[in-house]
Scaffold this motif. Structure first.
Motif, PDB file in Angstrom:
ATOM      1  N   LEU A  74       0.771  -1.191  -0.034  1.00  0.00           N
ATOM      2  CA  LEU A  74      -0.149   0.017  -0.080  1.00  0.00           C
ATOM      3  C   LEU A  74       0.733   1.133   0.068  1.00  0.00           C
ATOM      4  O   LEU A  74       0.690   2.248  -0.589  1.00  0.00           O
ATOM      5  N   ASP A  75       1.818   1.321   0.865  1.00  0.00           N
ATOM      6  CA  ASP A  75       2.789   2.372   0.789  1.00  0.00           C
ATOM      7  C   ASP A  75       3.266   2.751  -0.598  1.00  0.00           C
ATOM      8  O   ASP A  75       3.448   3.893  -0.988  1.00  0.00           O
ATOM      9  N   ALA A  76       3.653   1.806  -1.275  1.00  0.00           N
ATOM     10  CA  ALA A  76       4.300   2.035  -2.869  1.00  0.00           C
ATOM     11  C   ALA A  76       3.307   2.440  -3.548  1.00  0.00           C
ATOM     12  O   ALA A  76       3.427   3.389  -4.321  1.00  0.00           O
ATOM     13  N   ALA A  77       1.900   2.084  -3.433  1.00  0.00           N
ATOM     14  CA  ALA A  77       0.722   2.600  -4.123  1.00  0.00           C
ATOM     15  C   ALA A  77       0.551   4.016  -3.964  1.00  0.00           C
ATOM     16  O   ALA A  77       0.315   4.658  -4.805  1.00  0.00           O
ATOM     17  N   LEU A  78       0.715   4.403  -2.554  1.00  0.00           N
ATOM     18  CA  LEU A  78       0.506   5.639  -2.273  1.00  0.00           C
ATOM     19  C   LEU A  78       1.673   6.746  -2.782  1.00  0.00           C
ATOM     20  O   LEU A  78       1.460   7.830  -2.688  1.00  0.00           O
ATOM     21  N   ALA A  79       2.870   6.152  -2.752  1.00  0.00           N
ATOM     22  CA  ALA A  79       3.803   7.042  -3.296  1.00  0.00           C
ATOM     23  C   ALA A  79       3.968   6.879  -4.804  1.00  0.00           C
ATOM     24  O   ALA A  79       4.771   8.048  -5.140  1.00  0.00           O
ATOM     25  N   ASP A  80       3.177   6.404  -5.311  1.00  0.00           N
ATOM     26  CA  ASP A  80       3.129   6.479  -7.064  1.00  0.00           C
ATOM     27  C   ASP A  80       2.596   7.737  -7.345  1.00  0.00           C
ATOM     28  O   ASP A  80       1.417   8.121  -7.173  1.00  0.00           O
ATOM     29  N   ALA A 105      -0.652  11.239   2.319  1.00  0.00           N
ATOM     30  CA  ALA A 105       0.227  11.191   0.949  1.00  0.00           C
ATOM     31  C   ALA A 105      -0.349  11.983   0.019  1.00  0.00           C
ATOM     32  O   ALA A 105       0.090  12.382  -1.184  1.00  0.00           O
ATOM     33  N   GLY A 106      -1.644  12.793   0.344  1.00  0.00           N
ATOM     34  CA  GLY A 106      -2.005  13.755  -0.601  1.00  0.00           C
ATOM     35  C   GLY A 106      -3.149  13.394  -1.449  1.00  0.00           C
ATOM     36  O   GLY A 106      -3.150  13.951  -2.488  1.00  0.00           O
ATOM     37  N   LYS A 107      -3.526  12.008  -1.485  1.00  0.00           N
ATOM     38  CA  LYS A 107      -4.486  11.413  -2.467  1.00  0.00           C
ATOM     39  C   LYS A 107      -5.943  11.868  -2.086  1.00  0.00           C
ATOM     40  O   LYS A 107      -6.212  11.863  -0.882  1.00  0.00           O
ATOM     41  N   HIS A 108      -6.645  11.995  -3.206  1.00  0.00           N
ATOM     42  CA  HIS A 108      -8.300  12.232  -2.760  1.00  0.00           C
ATOM     43  C   HIS A 108      -8.714  10.894  -2.360  1.00  0.00           C
ATOM     44  O   HIS A 108      -8.299   9.814  -2.964  1.00  0.00           O
ATOM     45  N   VAL A 109      -9.528  10.759  -1.478  1.00  0.00           N
ATOM     46  CA  VAL A 109     -10.170   9.664  -1.018  1.00  0.00           C
ATOM     47  C   VAL A 109     -11.482   9.267  -0.992  1.00  0.00           C
ATOM     48  O   VAL A 109     -12.183  10.313  -0.860  1.00  0.00           O
ATOM     49  N   TYR A 110     -11.813   8.152  -1.357  1.00  0.00           N
ATOM     50  CA  TYR A 110     -13.243   7.719  -1.757  1.00  0.00           C
ATOM     51  C   TYR A 110     -13.188   6.233  -1.111  1.00  0.00           C
ATOM     52  O   TYR A 110     -12.462   5.363  -1.016  1.00  0.00           O
ATOM     53  N   THR A 111     -14.312   6.052  -0.171  1.00  0.00           N
ATOM     54  CA  THR A 111     -14.344   4.675   0.641  1.00  0.00           C
ATOM     55  C   THR A 111     -15.712   4.175   0.773  1.00  0.00           C
ATOM     56  O   THR A 111     -16.858   4.870   0.502  1.00  0.00           O
ATOM     57  N   GLU A 112     -15.644   3.020   0.935  1.00  0.00           N
ATOM     58  CA  GLU A 112     -17.015   2.359   1.220  1.00  0.00           C
ATOM     59  C   GLU A 112     -17.642   2.794   2.578  1.00  0.00           C
ATOM     60  O   GLU A 112     -16.729   3.403   3.429  1.00  0.00           O
ATOM     61  N   LYS A 113     -18.658   2.354   3.147  1.00  0.00           N
ATOM     62  CA  LYS A 113     -19.064   2.608   4.468  1.00  0.00           C
ATOM     63  C   LYS A 113     -19.335   1.260   4.891  1.00  0.00           C
ATOM     64  O   LYS A 113     -19.447   0.359   4.400  1.00  0.00           O
ATOM     65  N   PRO A 114     -19.139   1.329   6.468  1.00  0.00           N
ATOM     66  CA  PRO A 114     -18.946   2.751   7.359  1.00  0.00           C
ATOM     67  C   PRO A 114     -17.702   3.202   7.057  1.00  0.00           C
ATOM     68  O   PRO A 114     -16.608   2.273   7.115  1.00  0.00           O
ATOM     69  N   ILE A 115     -17.507   4.362   7.044  1.00  0.00           N
ATOM     70  CA  ILE A 115     -16.130   5.174   6.980  1.00  0.00           C
ATOM     71  C   ILE A 115     -15.304   4.689   8.061  1.00  0.00           C
ATOM     72  O   ILE A 115     -13.908   4.432   7.894  1.00  0.00           O
ATOM     73  N   SER A 116     -15.719   4.237   9.345  1.00  0.00           N
ATOM     74  CA  SER A 116     -14.808   3.733  10.522  1.00  0.00           C
ATOM     75  C   SER A 116     -15.743   3.136  11.505  1.00  0.00           C
ATOM     76  O   SER A 116     -17.040   2.979  11.265  1.00  0.00           O
ATOM     77  N   GLY A 133      -6.584  19.377   2.243  1.00  0.00           N
ATOM     78  CA  GLY A 133      -7.009  19.897   0.999  1.00  0.00           C
ATOM     79  C   GLY A 133      -7.406  18.710   0.009  1.00  0.00           C
ATOM     80  O   GLY A 133      -7.492  19.150  -1.342  1.00  0.00           O
ATOM     81  N   VAL A 134      -7.624  17.583   0.463  1.00  0.00           N
ATOM     82  CA  VAL A 134      -8.115  16.347  -0.726  1.00  0.00           C
ATOM     83  C   VAL A 134      -9.404  16.285  -0.362  1.00  0.00           C
ATOM     84  O   VAL A 134     -10.153  16.428   0.462  1.00  0.00           O
ATOM     85  N   ARG A 135     -10.036  15.899  -1.651  1.00  0.00           N
ATOM     86  CA  ARG A 135     -11.600  15.777  -1.861  1.00  0.00           C
ATOM     87  C   ARG A 135     -11.787  14.395  -1.485  1.00  0.00           C
ATOM     88  O   ARG A 135     -11.046  13.426  -1.606  1.00  0.00           O
ATOM     89  N   ASN A 136     -13.156  14.293  -0.672  1.00  0.00           N
ATOM     90  CA  ASN A 136     -13.241  13.033   0.008  1.00  0.00           C
ATOM     91  C   ASN A 136     -14.790  12.414  -0.128  1.00  0.00           C
ATOM     92  O   ASN A 136     -15.647  13.696  -0.515  1.00  0.00           O
ATOM     93  N   GLY A 137     -15.147  11.173  -0.457  1.00  0.00           N
ATOM     94  CA  GLY A 137     -16.348  10.937  -0.330  1.00  0.00           C
ATOM     95  C   GLY A 137     -16.629   9.363   0.287  1.00  0.00           C
ATOM     96  O   GLY A 137     -15.859   8.757   0.539  1.00  0.00           O
TER      97      GLY A 137
END
Length: 387
Positions: A74-80, A105-116, A133-137
């Motif tokens: 995952l860290d490598a994916a986020l560093a890409d 890592a400054g990525k915009h984030v989108y997730t399934e629910k529940p978020i937490s 400043g990342v967009r999220n959903g």
């Protein structure tokens, strides 16, 4: 014609939902249709990077769909630097840590629910995303069901007059696993693994009721475990520690009362697996996954209660079907398209995405208050969440 590629790290695609709805029916379907055309004529083309823990499964999925990129790191994916969006459809217990790393890592984030697992964690994620400043959903797929879209059309058109009440029925019989395999993974019935129908479904009822009628202001709920012993994927008996049914009353703006039953221990005697009946002063409607039927005030019959005689009226025949009047695409895909447009928009207000992390936090909050209401046997107010 300019093409704008958006790299997306999809974490959890080896699971049923992550693979079927998000990879195949959403991201790959958008690619197959030639991408998303933006207002300026640019074509937005999603480029998936599959992420997960099982390299054999990832490799097999990648080969099946002719995808070049997959990783267990995952860290490598986020560093890409080619990755702009991180999507999470892992088990809930692993979600918060991964979302934190993606935000950092400054990525915009989108997730399934529940978020937490807790509203406090969800609010923290919303705060972190805002600060970065990342967009999220958060996925809110039920709003995009054809039946619900028809119901929304009726509400927007004033069909109901003053809405009085909502009655929802969701569920089906999930086999215990002893003499027939269960339709749901065993973790759904273990609290320690994030299972339970309240945690699963109250997040849905939160955004659905909010979008259609307004935010929930109070909840009274009774959650229970009707079937205490089930059998897992290996045929081994285990104790079900999570709730498998919940019966709730949600209080909404303007005095609207919603009663919603959620159960994995109910045999279906409905037209669809989920149905919502909305009653108003001018008319009523029953909406399911795909269909919606209505009965206007001017066409309402006058039933007479007489228990000494058999019913002579065909009550279902007294309702009218709401026409489609539109093409309905896969709800997960439609919401993915909305989020991707939101991500690449120079001005996010021109391509808004309503179901952000705070909306997801309200879903988690409602689930937790539902469980607390059940444990304490009382009605609980739903306070405003502060970022």
């Amino acid at each position: 014609m300019a093409v704008r590629t958006v790299g997306i790290a999809l974490n959890g695609v080896t699971g049923r939902m992550g693979y079927r709805q998000h990879l195949v029916r959403s991201i790959l379907a958008i690619r197959d249709q030639g991408g998303l055309r933006l207002d300026d004529g640019t074509v937005l083309m999603p480029e998936p990077l599959l992420v997960g823990r099982n390299p054999a499964k990832l490799k097999e999925i990648a080969q099946r769909h002719d995808l070049a990129r997959w990783t267990t790191d995952l860290d490598a994916a986020l560093a890409d630097p080619t990755i702009e969006v991180y999507f999470d459809t892992q088990v809930t217990s692993a979600r918060v840590a991964a979302l934190r790393r993606a935000i950092a890592a400054g990525k915009h984030v989108y997730t399934e629910k529940p978020i937490s697992e807790t509203p406090e964690e969800a609010v923290e994620l919303a705060r972190l995303a805002s600060a970065a400043g990342v967009r999220n959903g958060v996925v809110a797929d039920k709003l995009y069901l054809p039946g619900i879209l028809k119901l929304k059309r009726l509400l927007d058109g004033g069909f109901f007059g003053r809405v009085l009440s909502v009655r929802g029925e969701f569920g089906y019989w999930v086999f215990e696993g002893d003499w027939q395999p269960a339709q749901r993974p065993s973790w759904n019935y273990r609290t320690a693994d994030g299972g339970g129908i309240v945690v699963d479904m109250f997040c849905h009822w939160s955004y659905l009721l909010e979008e259609l009628f307004g935010r929930v202001s109070a909840v009274t709920a009774r959650a229970t475990t009707h079937i205490p012993t089930r059998w897992d994927e290996n045929g081994e008996a285990y104790q079900a520690t999570a709730d498998d049914a919940a019966y709730a009353i949600f209080e909404l703006p303007d005095g609207v009362i919603a009663q919603v039953n959620s159960s994995w221990c109910v045999r279906v005697h409905r037209d669809e697996l989920v149905e919502f009946q909305v009653d108003g002063t001018e008319g009523s409607a029953v909406a399911g996954l795909r269909e919606c039927v209505v009965q206007h005030r001017s066409m309402t019959p006058k039933p007479v209660w007489n228990p000494d005689l058999p019913a002579t009226e065909d009550f279902r025949a007294q309702w009218q079907r709401v026409p489609d009047n539109a093409e309905f695409d896969n709800g997960f895909k439609v919401q993915w398209a909305e989020f991707l447009r939101h991500v690449v928009a120079e001005d996010p207000a021109r391509a808004p995405f309503r179901h952000d992390f705070m909306a997801g936090a309200r879903g988690v909050q409602l689930a937790r208050l539902g469980l607390l209401s059940s444990a304490q046997g009382r009605r609980l107010d739903v306070p405003e969440l502060a970022r």
